[in-house]
Design a protein around this motif. Structure first.
Motif, PDB file in Angstrom:
ATOM      1  N   GLY A   8       0.809  -1.205   0.000  1.00  0.00           N
ATOM      2  CA  GLY A   8       0.000   0.000   0.000  1.00  0.00           C
ATOM      3  C   GLY A   8       0.848   1.263   0.000  1.00  0.00           C
ATOM      4  O   GLY A   8       2.060   1.215   0.207  1.00  0.00           O
ATOM      5  N   GLY A   9       0.200   2.387  -0.241  1.00  0.00           N
ATOM      6  CA  GLY A   9       0.909   3.653  -0.250  1.00  0.00           C
ATOM      7  C   GLY A   9       0.034   4.778  -0.735  1.00  0.00           C
ATOM      8  O   GLY A   9      -1.183   4.608  -0.888  1.00  0.00           O
ATOM      9  N   VAL A  10       0.661   5.897  -0.978  1.00  0.00           N
ATOM     10  CA  VAL A  10      -0.033   7.080  -1.481  1.00  0.00           C
ATOM     11  C   VAL A  10       0.326   7.276  -2.953  1.00  0.00           C
ATOM     12  O   VAL A  10       1.514   7.337  -3.289  1.00  0.00           O
ATOM     13  CB  VAL A  10       0.345   8.339  -0.676  1.00  0.00           C
ATOM     14  N   VAL A  11      -0.678   7.337  -3.802  1.00  0.00           N
ATOM     15  CA  VAL A  11      -0.460   7.532  -5.229  1.00  0.00           C
ATOM     16  C   VAL A  11      -1.388   8.621  -5.738  1.00  0.00           C
ATOM     17  O   VAL A  11      -2.370   8.971  -5.080  1.00  0.00           O
ATOM     18  CB  VAL A  11      -0.690   6.241  -6.032  1.00  0.00           C
ATOM     19  N   GLN A  12      -1.078   9.124  -6.917  1.00  0.00           N
ATOM     20  CA  GLN A  12      -1.924  10.134  -7.542  1.00  0.00           C
ATOM     21  C   GLN A  12      -2.947   9.466  -8.457  1.00  0.00           C
ATOM     22  O   GLN A  12      -2.740   8.347  -8.928  1.00  0.00           O
ATOM     23  CB  GLN A  12      -1.058  11.105  -8.344  1.00  0.00           C
ATOM     24  N   LYS A  85      -8.325   5.794  -8.738  1.00  0.00           N
ATOM     25  CA  LYS A  85      -9.193   6.948  -8.544  1.00  0.00           C
ATOM     26  C   LYS A  85      -9.306   7.240  -7.052  1.00  0.00           C
ATOM     27  O   LYS A  85      -9.105   6.336  -6.218  1.00  0.00           O
ATOM     28  CB  LYS A  85     -10.578   6.646  -9.112  1.00  0.00           C
ATOM     29  N   PRO A  86      -9.637   8.468  -6.701  1.00  0.00           N
ATOM     30  CA  PRO A  86      -9.760   8.790  -5.267  1.00  0.00           C
ATOM     31  C   PRO A  86     -10.722   7.844  -4.530  1.00  0.00           C
ATOM     32  O   PRO A  86     -10.494   7.540  -3.361  1.00  0.00           O
ATOM     33  CB  PRO A  86     -10.289  10.226  -5.295  1.00  0.00           C
ATOM     34  N   GLY A 112      -4.322  -5.875   6.633  1.00  0.00           N
ATOM     35  CA  GLY A 112      -4.749  -4.709   5.872  1.00  0.00           C
ATOM     36  C   GLY A 112      -3.583  -3.811   5.495  1.00  0.00           C
ATOM     37  O   GLY A 112      -2.610  -3.678   6.248  1.00  0.00           O
ATOM     38  N   THR A 113      -3.689  -3.213   4.329  1.00  0.00           N
ATOM     39  CA  THR A 113      -2.684  -2.264   3.873  1.00  0.00           C
ATOM     40  C   THR A 113      -3.407  -1.065   3.278  1.00  0.00           C
ATOM     41  O   THR A 113      -4.355  -1.217   2.509  1.00  0.00           O
ATOM     42  CB  THR A 113      -1.711  -2.914   2.856  1.00  0.00           C
ATOM     43  N   GLN A 114      -2.992   0.123   3.668  1.00  0.00           N
ATOM     44  CA  GLN A 114      -3.681   1.361   3.294  1.00  0.00           C
ATOM     45  C   GLN A 114      -3.278   1.811   1.890  1.00  0.00           C
ATOM     46  O   GLN A 114      -2.087   1.899   1.569  1.00  0.00           O
ATOM     47  CB  GLN A 114      -3.365   2.477   4.285  1.00  0.00           C
ATOM     48  N   VAL A 115      -4.278   2.100   1.083  1.00  0.00           N
ATOM     49  CA  VAL A 115      -4.071   2.699  -0.232  1.00  0.00           C
ATOM     50  C   VAL A 115      -4.765   4.047  -0.244  1.00  0.00           C
ATOM     51  O   VAL A 115      -5.968   4.128   0.035  1.00  0.00           O
ATOM     52  CB  VAL A 115      -4.618   1.807  -1.360  1.00  0.00           C
ATOM     53  N   THR A 116      -4.029   5.079  -0.536  1.00  0.00           N
ATOM     54  CA  THR A 116      -4.586   6.429  -0.604  1.00  0.00           C
ATOM     55  C   THR A 116      -4.321   6.997  -1.980  1.00  0.00           C
ATOM     56  O   THR A 116      -3.170   7.032  -2.436  1.00  0.00           O
ATOM     57  CB  THR A 116      -3.970   7.335   0.458  1.00  0.00           C
ATOM     58  N   VAL A 117      -5.399   7.421  -2.638  1.00  0.00           N
ATOM     59  CA  VAL A 117      -5.280   8.015  -3.973  1.00  0.00           C
ATOM     60  C   VAL A 117      -5.658   9.479  -3.848  1.00  0.00           C
ATOM     61  O   VAL A 117      -6.813   9.821  -3.589  1.00  0.00           O
ATOM     62  CB  VAL A 117      -6.189   7.305  -4.983  1.00  0.00           C
ATOM     63  N   SER A 118      -4.671  10.332  -4.029  1.00  0.00           N
ATOM     64  CA  SER A 118      -4.904  11.750  -3.813  1.00  0.00           C
ATOM     65  C   SER A 118      -3.944  12.570  -4.649  1.00  0.00           C
ATOM     66  O   SER A 118      -2.785  12.204  -4.830  1.00  0.00           O
ATOM     67  CB  SER A 118      -4.734  12.093  -2.333  1.00  0.00           C
ATOM     68  N   SER A 119      -4.448  13.687  -5.149  1.00  0.00           N
ATOM     69  CA  SER A 119      -3.587  14.593  -5.895  1.00  0.00           C
ATOM     70  C   SER A 119      -3.003  15.649  -4.969  1.00  0.00           C
ATOM     71  O   SER A 119      -2.226  16.485  -5.386  1.00  0.00           O
ATOM     72  CB  SER A 119      -4.369  15.258  -7.036  1.00  0.00           C
TER      73      SER A 119
END
Length: 119
Positions: A8-12, A85-86, A112-119
């Motif tokens: 998981g992670g933070v992606v755009q 997508k967000p 669980g693994t966090q996925v964050t989709v944010s610009s």
């Protein structure tokens, strides 16, 4: 059986991410592994599943963007997510269910693994 999810992670928006889940312990050759996700304030829902024969099922709304695969030799499962997508922001969980087990009762779950989709 123990499951360890990662990736998981933070992606755009529009980017891709691949999650992995590794199972350890006594595992049969007839199990089904699955990915679920739980968004903020939402119920946990099925993303898709894969049998040991490679048969896959997906939530209708995710078909075409998400792909599940597994490596039987390493008791692992992957979730490739494209064009994120967000609204894909969620904690993603992996599950392993042996024949006869009831989902949410006696099956095995990863942390669980966090996925964050944010610009």
């Amino acid at each position: 059986v123990q499951l360890q999810a990662s990736g998981g992670g933070v992606v755009q928006p529009g980017e891709s991410l691949t999650l992995s889940c590794v199972a350890s312990g006594v595992i049969s050759s007839a199990n089904v592994m699955a990915w679920y996700r739980q968004g903020p304030g939402m119920k946990r829902v099925l993303v898709g599943s894969i049998s040991t024969s490679g048969r896959t099922k997906y939530a209708e709304r995710l078909k075409g963007r998400f792909t599940i695969s597994r490596d039987l030799a390493n008791n692992s499962m992957q979730l490739e997510m494209n064009d994120l997508k967000p609204e894909d922001t969620a904690v993603y969980y992996c599950e392993l269910r042996e024949p006869g087990q009831t989902p949410g009762v006696d099956d095995a779950w990863g942390q669980g693994t966090q996925v964050t989709v944010s610009s």
